[in-house]
Design an enzyme around this catalytic site. Structure first.
Site, PDB file in Angstrom:
ATOM      1  CB  SER A  22      43.641  55.821  37.044  1.00 50.55           C
ATOM      2  OG  SER A  22      44.580  56.063  38.068  1.00 50.55           O
ATOM      3  CG  ASP A 100      46.818  51.514  25.350  1.00 55.33           C
ATOM      4  OD1 ASP A 100      46.969  52.161  26.393  1.00 55.33           O
ATOM      5  OD2 ASP A 100      45.700  51.283  24.847  1.00 55.33           O
ATOM      6  CG  ASP A 158      38.184  68.175  26.916  1.00 56.55           C
ATOM      7  OD1 ASP A 158      39.016  67.532  27.600  1.00 56.55           O
ATOM      8  OD2 ASP A 158      37.297  67.615  26.243  1.00 56.55           O
ATOM      9  N   GLY A 462      52.563   9.533  49.007  1.00 61.19           N
ATOM     10  CA  GLY A 462      51.162   9.155  48.852  1.00 61.19           C
ATOM     11  C   GLY A 462      50.317   9.930  49.839  1.00 61.19           C
ATOM     12  CG  LEU A 463      46.187  10.745  48.843  1.00 57.50           C
ATOM     13  CD1 LEU A 463      44.828  10.173  48.486  1.00 57.50           C
ATOM     14  CD2 LEU A 463      46.144  12.267  48.866  1.00 57.50           C
ATOM     15  CB  SER A 536      56.597  14.567  49.374  1.00 57.09           C
ATOM     16  OG  SER A 536      56.411  13.190  49.101  1.00 57.09           O
TER      17      SER A 536
END
Length: 626
Positions: A22, A100, A158, A462-463, A536
């Site tokens: 963590s 690491d 510690d 196309g759009l 598409s």
């Protein structure tokens, strides 16, 4: 109870290991302390460490050993690790390559990178916090990637007053976790990266601990991959033909061993022969085994190329075009079921299509959650279908060695070239091995000849509102007037029947075009001229349909209308609804359109009427048939 550590020192070998845990568990501090205590830090770097500790350190005037490995400036400023940092060092008994790895959940993909080549893992647990979600996540990835040796480094003892009860509680919690994940060889070690206790030398503050130091454990881990005892697998990397009298096959032995005279099977063709010669860097060899780079010659003149696998004739692997694999998704863009990706496994290359994941794994609880896709850092089992049969084996079979070469693969976005996923083969699907194409006596050429025409798929893209359906309809009327056999597949019409179960997410759009492409291919096989009018929006899917057809039969027609013009027409009122937020994922508004880069025909609707456009398509079609 923790498994007993290996006791025989692996003198002279190189151990690749990763550190993970963590955020703020002290990974970088621990690795920096290990380097310092081993005398692996040059004098000039020590001087720089003292300066950097005063400037960027987190321990006041004391030396901050984390800065020895947190090399990126962003890490130093934030006090976290954000990338995999590799470090090379050695003790008196062994060489090491340490990775690491970052602790944040969003960098799980970086940890997968570090784990992919590691023999062992050091999983850090803060003595004050115990086993956390990230501990579970990282241990899961270690198990998934086949890491069999784990040291649980209980750090910051510690700050916990070297409390044995706290350590034993963490040891017990990890024992339960390891049991669920199948991690058998693990050892818990109480230590402090700041003071150095139990990192290289034993500390006097934990007299109750009688186990190894971290260095003792690292020096004792046995690298027992067991690959040499398995049946031969030799992926061919290069065919060598220095002259007409020599044909050799170069590569690295993935598993097993090989010697002159051994009977072998070449896959995927299935042809059998035997080994004539084994040639290493030092000349003729009587024997070679897993991990060695050699050149093999064969007793017979047989077809063998890069990507083929030379395998033991007595125990050859399965060859299939469908496999179930565990997938770790690495890309920021989610997985798109139905989209085609490039797959690389050993020296093999194929085009892969992914099904929806069976589920995704909630790594914190190991619960299986329903999923239709995988997002970045998510993991789940997926059926992978390739455009040709490949040679693969389970990545990590229970109780057996990890077959990273023959069981691991990557997926690559075919447009950008970016790696999007790492995969581990679980098994070949039996149904894939039992399904074969049925030969038919009436060929597609016969169908076309009966109709007196050359098949084609005219793909209008196309759009929305660009005029695709209008132009396609005019083209079909002209074809009918010429006595041609055709069929028009229109986007709206198909969604009323074949594709009525699909929505407009990116994944559904991919599946929509895949289905239409398959139907168009079948119609072309029948000798028809097929017209399709679909937005598409993605290049990858248009190229997927092109690849389904023989060379030259896919004709991409870009109906090029600016967004403002298409929106101004808005015959169906769709753009207005999209602008109002009533139609999510609408192409051109909140979903992208990728225009063709080199269409076979571009129709500028601002300069050409629909009738003129239809005539241009007819002229193109007639020029192809001339």
């Amino acid at each position: 109870m923790a498994a007993a550590p290996d006791t025989d020192t692996e003198t002279g070998t190189t151990l690749r290991f990763l550190t993970c845990g963590s955020v703020d568990d002290g990974k970088s501090t621990l690795l920096g302390r290990l380097l310092f205590d081993l005398g692996q830090v040059p004098d000039d770097q020590l001087a720089a460490l003292e300066r950097d500790s005063a400037r960027h350190g987190t321990r006041g005037s004391a030396t901050d050993y984390a800065l020895l490995v947190d090399g990126l400036s962003a890490e130093r400023e934030q006090g976290i690790t954000i990338d995999v940092a590799y470090r090379y060092f050695a003790s008196a008994k062994r060489h090491f390559i340490a990775a690491d790895c970052p602790g944040h959940e969003q960098y799980t993909r970086n940890m997968v990178t570090g784990a992919s080549t590691a023999d062992a893992a050091v999983v850090l647990v803060d003595a004050r916090k115990g086993v956390l979600e990230q501990t579970r996540r990282h241990s899961f990835v270690c198990a998934l990637m086949g890491i069999r040796h784990v040291a649980v480094a209980v750090t910051k003892m510690d700050l916990a007053d070297w409390d044995e009860a706290a350590f034993r509680a963490i040891e017990a919690d990890y024992a339960e976790l390891a049991g669920k994940l199948g991690i058998e060889r693990w050892t818990a070690i109480p230590l402090s990266g700041v003071s150095g206790d139990n990192v290289v030398a034993r500390g006097g503050t934990a007299g109750w601990y009688e186990g190894p130091t971290l260095l003792d454990w690292l020096e004792a881990v046995r690298i027992e991959d067991g690959l040499a005892a398995l049946p031969l697998r030799f992926p061919v990397q290069l065919v060598q033909r220095p002259d007409v009298d020599f044909r050799g096959y170069a590569g690295t032995i993935a598993q097993g061993s090989v010697a002159p005279g051994d009977p072998v099977r070449l896959l995927p063709s299935g042809r059998t022969t035997s080994i004539a010669r084994v040639i290493g860097a030092d000349g003729e060899r009587g024997h070679a085994e897993a991990g060695e780079a050699v050149t093999l010659t064969l007793a017979d003149e047989v077809d063998c190329a890069r990507g083929d696998v030379v395998a033991s004739a007595k125990d050859a692997p399965e060859v299939a075009d469908q496999h179930e694999a565990m997938l770790v998704w690495l890309a920021e863009e989610p997985m798109l079921p139905g989209r085609q990706y490039a797959l690389k496994l050993a020296t093999q290359n194929a085009v892969a299509t992914l099904a929806e994941p069976k589920h995704k794994v909630a790594i914190a609880t190991f619960e299986e959650l329903a999923a239709r896709t995988l997002e970045m850092n998510e993991i789940g089992p997926v059926v992978v279908t390739t455009d040709r049969e490949i040679v693969a084996e389970p990545y990590a079979a229970a109780g057996g060695p990890v077959r990273k070469t023959m069981g691991g693969f990557i997926l690559i976005d075919r447009d950008s070239g970016a790696t999007v996923a790492a995969g581990m083969i679980r098994f070949a699907l039996r149904r894939a091995l039992n399904i074969h194409r049925q030969p038919l006596d009436v060929s597609r050429e016969t169908h076309a000849a009966l109709k007196g025409q050359r098949p084609a798929v005219l793909w209008f893209t196309g759009l929305s509102g660009a005029g695709k359906s209008t132009i396609a309809n005019l083209v079909e009327k002209r074809l009918a007037a010429k006595g041609r056999h055709s069929f028009l597949l229109d986007g709206d019409n198909v969604r009323h029947g074949l594709n009525k179960d699909l929505g407009f997410t990116d994944a559904d759009r991919v599946e929509n075009i895949r289905r239409v492409g398959e139907v168009a291919r079948l119609m072309a096989d029948a000798g028809l001229i097929v017209l399709t009018a679909f937005i598409s929006p993605f290049r990858a899917e248009r190229e997927m349909v092109r690849a389904m057809l023989p060379e030259g039969e896919f004709v991409e027609i870009f109906v090029d209308t600016p967004l403002a013009e298409a929106e101004a027409r808005d015959v169906k009122g769709l753009y207005a609804k999209a602008r109002a937020g009533e139609l999510p994922n609408f192409t051109g508004i909140d979903s992208p359109y990728e225009p063709p880069e080199a269409p076979d025909l571009r129709i500028d609707t601002g300069a050409m009427s629909p009738e003129e456009a239809a005539e241009a398509v007819i002229r193109l079609l007639e020029s192809r048939s001339a």
